[in-house]
Design an enzyme around this catalytic site. Structure first.
Site, short mmCIF file in Angstrom:
data_model
loop_
_atom_site.label_atom_id
_atom_site.label_comp_id
_atom_site.label_asym_id
_atom_site.label_seq_id
_atom_site.Cartn_x
_atom_site.Cartn_y
_atom_site.Cartn_z
N MET A 32 59.97 17.94 77.35
CA MET A 32 58.52 18.15 77.35
C MET A 32 57.99 18.00 75.92
O MET A 32 56.87 18.41 75.61
CB MET A 32 58.17 19.53 77.92
N GLY A 38 67.92 21.23 69.35
CA GLY A 38 68.56 21.27 70.68
C GLY A 38 68.38 19.94 71.39
O GLY A 38 69.35 19.35 71.89
N HIS A 39 67.13 19.44 71.42
CA HIS A 39 66.88 18.13 72.05
C HIS A 39 67.64 17.03 71.31
O HIS A 39 68.20 16.12 71.92
CB HIS A 39 65.39 17.76 71.97
N LYS A 151 70.67 26.28 77.35
CA LYS A 151 69.68 27.36 77.18
C LYS A 151 68.90 27.59 78.47
O LYS A 151 68.60 28.70 78.85
CB LYS A 151 68.71 27.04 76.04
N MET A 186 67.13 27.81 69.95
CA MET A 186 66.01 26.92 69.62
C MET A 186 65.18 26.65 70.87
O MET A 186 65.72 26.44 71.96
CB MET A 186 66.51 25.63 69.03
O1 PAF Z 1 63.68 21.46 80.17
C1 PAF Z 1 62.58 20.88 80.10
O2 PAF Z 1 62.08 20.58 79.02
C2 PAF Z 1 61.84 20.55 81.38
O3 PAF Z 1 61.98 21.55 82.33
C3 PAF Z 1 62.21 19.17 81.96
C4 PAF Z 1 63.67 19.14 82.40
C5 PAF Z 1 61.96 18.10 80.94
C6 PAF Z 1 61.35 18.88 83.19
O4 PAF Z 1 60.00 18.86 82.88
#
Ligand code: PAF
Length: 283
Positions: A32, A38-39, A151, A186
């Site tokens: 999102m 983390g991402h 997480k 995070m």
């Molecule tokens: O974990 C997230 O950021 C959201 O729940 C996801 C998996 C992108 C779905 O909108």
């Protein structure tokens, strides 16, 4: 191919058609946005495993309840694009709400049973929104591999179940929670915390670690462990507990005694910010 941001489904599909025609494997990280380490750890892993890495950046209105932070959720596409591209992302899909949910949209995906407890109980409809958007994204990207963080443990379990139940030909990878040096997991939502709340928030991980220590010392009773964690978190005056729970790793149902593997999960508000954290324990 130059790194690119696309907003439209037809653009995404046309690029990915070429990638697949070139026999390249596709790794996918749904997000999102407001990317943090983390991402980025998920993007880097996708880059190690796959030839081409796609991330989606979409604040999905369907997974926010009334009174939740949909409007305030941080959005920063050009900042995110720099970070994602520097960490191995090849293509960003950043659709509008209208692109994902055009007028007349009426189809939802729901995974039963696994949503009954933890965040599913506190945020009715949340996981239906997650599984619906992830299904759409999986159908659009058709990745070979997809990456999620530990997480959001309940989300990860639910998505794994959905992938198995609906026969998606996608390998799901769940990567460890990335933490700040003081243990705070995070999260894009950490940016909402004021200074005092930020100082208080590491109590979550501290309490989880203390519970793990109790288990190492022989404690097996879930109610005693929940009471212990609750007491520790309550020592922090700014913490307002939503839930502390211990569930099995099969159906995410509350356990009475810890045996085998279990998930200890907490959700706590600091002011208007709701944070979650969890650990998996094994005896
Ligand atoms: O974990 C997230 O950021 C959201 O729940 C996801 C998996 C992108 C779905 O909108």
């Amino acid at each position: 191919m130059a790194k690119k941001i696309v907003h439209r489904i037809y653009e995404l599909r046309s690029i990915l058609r070429e990638i697949r025609a070139a026999q390249k494997t596709i790794g996918f990280v749904p997000t999102m946005g407001y990317l943090h380490e983390g991402h980025l750890s998920l993007i880097r892993q996708a880059g190690k495993d796959c030839d081409f890495v796609v991330i989606s950046i979409f604040v999905n209105p369907l997974q926010f309840g009334a009174g939740e932070d949909y409007a305030e959720y941080p959005r920063a596409l050009s900042r995110d694009a720099k970070l994602a591209f520097a960490n191995g992302c090849d293509l960003i899909f950043a659709p509008t709400v209208k692109e994902m949910y055009p007028q007349g949209f009426a189809t939802f995906v729901e995974v039963e049973r696994l949503s009954e407890h933890l965040c599913g109980a506190s945020r009715p409809g949340h996981f239906r929104g997650v599984t619906t958007v992830v299904t759409k994204l999986f159908n659009l990207v058709e990745p070979d591999h997809a990456y999620f963080g530990q997480k959001d443990a309940q989300q990860a379990f639910i998505i794994k179940r959905m992938v198995a139940d609906l026969n998606f030909d996608i390998t799901i990878h769940i990567l460890p929670t990335v933490r700040e040096t003081d243990g705070l997991a995070m999260s894009s939502r950490n940016t909402y915390l004021n200074q005092k709340e930020r100082q208080a928030a590491p109590v979550l991980y501290r309490s989880l670690c203390a519970a793990k220590e109790k288990i190492t010392q022989g404690e097996r009773d879930a109610a005693s462990l929940i009471a212990y964690i609750t007491k520790l978190i309550k020592q922090e005056p700014l913490a307002d507990i939503d839930y502390v729970n211990i569930v099995d790793l099969e159906n995410l149902q509350p356990c009475k005694k810890i045996s085998g593997k279990a998930l200890i999960a907490v959700a706590v508000r600091f002011g208007s910010t709701r944070l979650i954290d969890n650990i998996i324990v094994e005896v």
